[in-house]
Design a protein around this motif. Structure first.
Motif, PDB file in Angstrom:
ATOM      1  N   VAL A  53       0.806  -1.126  -0.042  1.00  0.00           N
ATOM      2  CA  VAL A  53       0.107   0.029  -0.042  1.00  0.00           C
ATOM      3  C   VAL A  53       0.852   1.303  -0.191  1.00  0.00           C
ATOM      4  CG1 VAL A  53      -1.669   1.360   1.140  1.00  0.00           C
ATOM      5  CG2 VAL A  53      -1.950  -1.209   1.221  1.00  0.00           C
ATOM      6  N   LEU A  54       0.721   2.303  -1.016  1.00  0.00           N
ATOM      7  CA  LEU A  54       1.535   3.300  -1.130  1.00  0.00           C
ATOM      8  C   LEU A  54       0.608   4.536  -1.043  1.00  0.00           C
ATOM      9  CD1 LEU A  54       3.458   1.882  -4.327  1.00  0.00           C
ATOM     10  CD2 LEU A  54       4.128   1.876  -1.818  1.00  0.00           C
ATOM     11  N   PRO A  55       1.039   5.488  -0.044  1.00  0.00           N
ATOM     12  CA  PRO A  55       0.418   6.774  -0.258  1.00  0.00           C
ATOM     13  C   PRO A  55       0.785   7.752  -1.575  1.00  0.00           C
ATOM     14  CG  PRO A  55       2.271   6.970   1.222  1.00  0.00           C
ATOM     15  CD  PRO A  55       1.980   5.394   0.797  1.00  0.00           C
ATOM     16  N   VAL A  56      -0.169   8.149  -2.156  1.00  0.00           N
ATOM     17  CA  VAL A  56       0.276   8.781  -3.682  1.00  0.00           C
ATOM     18  C   VAL A  56       1.284   9.868  -3.415  1.00  0.00           C
ATOM     19  CG1 VAL A  56      -1.790  10.540  -3.370  1.00  0.00           C
ATOM     20  CG2 VAL A  56      -0.798   9.503  -5.656  1.00  0.00           C
ATOM     21  N   THR A  57       1.127  10.565  -2.304  1.00  0.00           N
ATOM     22  CA  THR A  57       2.014  11.529  -1.899  1.00  0.00           C
ATOM     23  C   THR A  57       2.344  11.561  -0.474  1.00  0.00           C
ATOM     24  OG1 THR A  57       2.843  13.939  -2.129  1.00  0.00           O
ATOM     25  CG2 THR A  57       0.311  13.464  -1.954  1.00  0.00           C
TER      26      THR A  57
ATOM     27  N   HIS B 234      -9.209  20.972  -6.935  1.00  0.00           N
ATOM     28  CA  HIS B 234      -7.839  21.141  -7.090  1.00  0.00           C
ATOM     29  C   HIS B 234      -7.245  20.874  -5.718  1.00  0.00           C
ATOM     30  CE1 HIS B 234      -7.655  25.177  -5.787  1.00  0.00           C
ATOM     31  NE2 HIS B 234      -8.634  25.495  -6.351  1.00  0.00           N
ATOM     32  N   LEU B 235      -5.757  20.408  -5.664  1.00  0.00           N
ATOM     33  CA  LEU B 235      -5.046  20.389  -4.264  1.00  0.00           C
ATOM     34  C   LEU B 235      -4.492  21.894  -4.005  1.00  0.00           C
ATOM     35  CD1 LEU B 235      -3.322  16.829  -5.074  1.00  0.00           C
ATOM     36  CD2 LEU B 235      -5.536  17.387  -3.657  1.00  0.00           C
TER      37      LEU B 235
ATOM     38  N   PRO C  76       1.725  18.698  -5.760  1.00  0.00           N
ATOM     39  CA  PRO C  76       2.590  17.900  -4.739  1.00  0.00           C
ATOM     40  C   PRO C  76       3.273  16.843  -5.701  1.00  0.00           C
ATOM     41  CG  PRO C  76       0.273  17.249  -4.492  1.00  0.00           C
ATOM     42  CD  PRO C  76       0.260  18.403  -5.386  1.00  0.00           C
ATOM     43  N   LYS C  77       4.600  16.653  -5.439  1.00  0.00           N
ATOM     44  CA  LYS C  77       5.116  15.336  -5.873  1.00  0.00           C
ATOM     45  C   LYS C  77       4.766  13.940  -5.325  1.00  0.00           C
ATOM     46  CE  LYS C  77       8.072  18.012  -7.825  1.00  0.00           C
ATOM     47  NZ  LYS C  77       8.138  18.485  -9.300  1.00  0.00           N
ATOM     48  N   ALA C  78       4.742  13.140  -6.300  1.00  0.00           N
ATOM     49  CA  ALA C  78       4.131  11.695  -6.133  1.00  0.00           C
ATOM     50  C   ALA C  78       5.065  11.052  -5.311  1.00  0.00           C
ATOM     51  CB  ALA C  78       3.725  10.973  -7.378  1.00  0.00           C
TER      52      ALA C  78
ATOM     53  N   VAL D  97      -1.846  14.797  -8.337  1.00  0.00           N
ATOM     54  CA  VAL D  97      -0.439  14.535  -7.908  1.00  0.00           C
ATOM     55  C   VAL D  97       0.345  14.626  -9.060  1.00  0.00           C
ATOM     56  CG1 VAL D  97       1.269  13.398  -6.554  1.00  0.00           C
ATOM     57  CG2 VAL D  97      -1.448  13.502  -5.750  1.00  0.00           C
ATOM     58  N   ASP D  98       1.621  15.472  -8.951  1.00  0.00           N
ATOM     59  CA  ASP D  98       2.484  15.634 -10.061  1.00  0.00           C
ATOM     60  C   ASP D  98       3.161  14.535 -10.347  1.00  0.00           C
ATOM     61  OD1 ASP D  98       3.721  17.170 -11.764  1.00  0.00           O
ATOM     62  OD2 ASP D  98       5.621  17.535 -10.711  1.00  0.00           O
TER      63      ASP D  98
END
Length: 350
Positions: free
Chosen positions: A131-135, A172-173, A178-180, A211-212
Motif C-alpha cells: 500500500v502506497l500513499p500517492v504523496t 484541485h489540491l 505535490p510530488k508523487a 499529484v505531480d
C-alpha cells in the motif's frame, strides 16, 4: 466454481496497480488478493474528516484512514489481530477513533517518513502486495461549483454541494502539484493491469490524478487500463451523472484518453433499494454508451454488484474475477512474462 488452469493465480498473477481511496478500493482489494501477490494500492491522502482528520490536525500527519482500510483488506493475520485493527473506541476522548489509525500514527511517530510507517505496518500485518500513499505532502482538497462557490476540505464538499445545489466543476489540491511518491509512479509504469476506482469521483479518484507525475506515469504505462464505474450515483457529489459524465470529469482533470475501458455493473438493483436511494437523490448509474464511445471509452458490463444491509456495493469476489478476466482476454502480459491468452483461462460462474 471459477478456476485457473495451468497457472497458479497468486504466484504467477499479474502485476496490478490500483488507484483510488475509500471503502470501494479496500473492498476490491479483498477480492484481488485471491489472484495475485503483485498488488500495489496507490491511495489518496486528501481526507480531513472523522478520526483521520483528528489525527491529521493533532499530529500533523497524513490521514491514515483510507490507507489503514487498504492494509486491513490485504492483511494475512490471525483473527485476533484483525479484530484489534478494526476496533473503535466507544468512550472518552478517543470515542470513534480506530485502533488501526492509532497504530499507524504511532509508527509514523517513530519512522523517518509516513511511507516508511506504512511499509512497517504492512510488515506487521503480513499483507499481500503493498500500500502506497500517492504523496507524502500535506494536501487539502478544494472544490469549485457551477455557481462560482468554492469550499476547502474534503469533508466539507458534501455539505457545500447540498447547500449550493449545483454541480462540481473542478477540484484541485492545495498546494498544487505535490510530488508523487516515486514508488507509486514505478508501480504504475510496471503494471500489467491498471485500475482506477471504484470510489467517490471527486474525493477518492481525481485527487490522485492531481499529484505531480501520476498522470504521466499512467500515460507511459503499457498496462491494460480500466476504470471501474460506481454502481450508483453519489449523494452530495454526482447526483444526475451518467457514466460519460464520470469519464469526462476524470479526463478534464487529467488527460483525454487516460483509459479506454470502463467496467460497469449489469446486476439488477432491487426496486425497494433503488427507491430508498432515490429519496436521497441517488440512482443506478446510467450507461450512455454512445457518449462514452465519443470520449474513446468502451463500456464493458458485468454482474459485479450486490446488496448488503440495504446498500448497493461492488461484490468483492465478482469484481476481482471480472477484472482478472478482462486482463486475460485483452492482454498477453502475465506477471512480467509473455503468455498466449489461452494459457491463462478463467471460467466465469454461470
Amino acid at each position: 466454481m471459477e478456476r485457473l488452469r495451468g497457472l497458479s493465480p497468486k504466484a504467477r498473477g499479474p502485476r496490478i496497480a490500483v488507484i483510488g481511496g475509500g471503502h470501494g478500493l479496500s473492498n476490491m482489494l479483498r477480492g484481488l488478493k485471491r489472484y495475485t501477490e503483485n498488488i500495489s494500492a496507490i491511495v489518496t491522502v486528501a481526507d480531513d474528516g472523522g478520526g483521520s482528520g483528528m489525527l491529521r490536525q493533532d499530529l500533523g500527519m497524513p490521514p491514515p484512514g483510507d490507507i489503514r482500510n487498504c492494509l486491513e483488506a490485504l492483511a494475512n493475520t490471525e483473527p485476533l489481530m484483525s479484530e484489534l485493527m478494526h476496533y473503535r473506541f466507544t468512550e472518552g476522548s478517543l470515542a470513534g477513533q480506530s485502533f488501526g489509525n492509532l497504530f499507524l500514527a504511532a509508527l509514523n511517530g517513530i519512522s523517518p517518513s509516513f511511507d516508511t510507517a506504512v511499509r512497517r505496518m504492512s510488515e506487521v500485518l503480513a499483507i499481500t502486495g503493498r500500500v502506497l500513499p500517492v504523496t507524502t505532502a500535506d494536501v487539502q482538497l478544494e472544490a469549485e461549483f457551477e455557481n462560482g462557490a468554492s469550499v476547502v476540505g474534503e469533508s466539507k464538499i458534501f455539505y457545500c454541494k447540498k447547500k449550493e445545489d449545483c454541480r462540481i466543476t473542478k477540484v484541485h489540491l492545495i498546494p498544487e502539484h505535490p510530488k508523487a511518491l516515486p514508488e507509486a509512479m514505478d508501480a504504475i509504469r510496471e503494471a500489467d493491469l491498471l485500475i482506477l476506482g471504484p470510489g467517490s469521483l471527486y474525493t477518492s479518484i481525481i485527487p490522485n490524478l492531481l499529484v505531480d507525475g501520476i498522470v504521466e506515469a499512467i500515460q507511459s504505462s503499457q498496462a491494460l487500463k480500466v476504470y471501474v464505474a460506481n454502481v450508483m450515483t453519489q449523494e452530495g457529489e454526482t447526483e444526475g451523472y451518467t457514466a460519460s459524465d464520470h469519464i469526462a470529469a476524470i479526463f478534464q482533470h487529467s488527460a483525454p484518453g487516460l483509459f479506454d475501458l470502463c467496467l460497469t455493473n449489469s446486476s439488477p438493483i432491487p426496486r425497494d433499494v433503488a427507491a430508498r436511494y432515490a429519496q436521497e437523490g441517488a440512482e443506478p448509474l446510467r450507461y450512455d454508451a454512445g457518449r462514452c464511445a465519443a470520449l474513446g471509452v468502451e463500456l464493458v458490463s458485468r454482474p459485479i454488484a450486490t446488496v448488503e444491509n440495504g446498500y448497493v456495493r461492488h461484490h468483492s469476489e465478482n469484481l476481482a474475477r471480472e477484472l482478472i478476466l478482462l486482463h486475460a482476454e485483452r492482454s498477453v502480459r502475465i506477471a512480467g512474462e509473455d503468455f498466449r491468452k489461452d494459457s491463462y483461462r478463467l471460467e466465469r460462474k454461470q
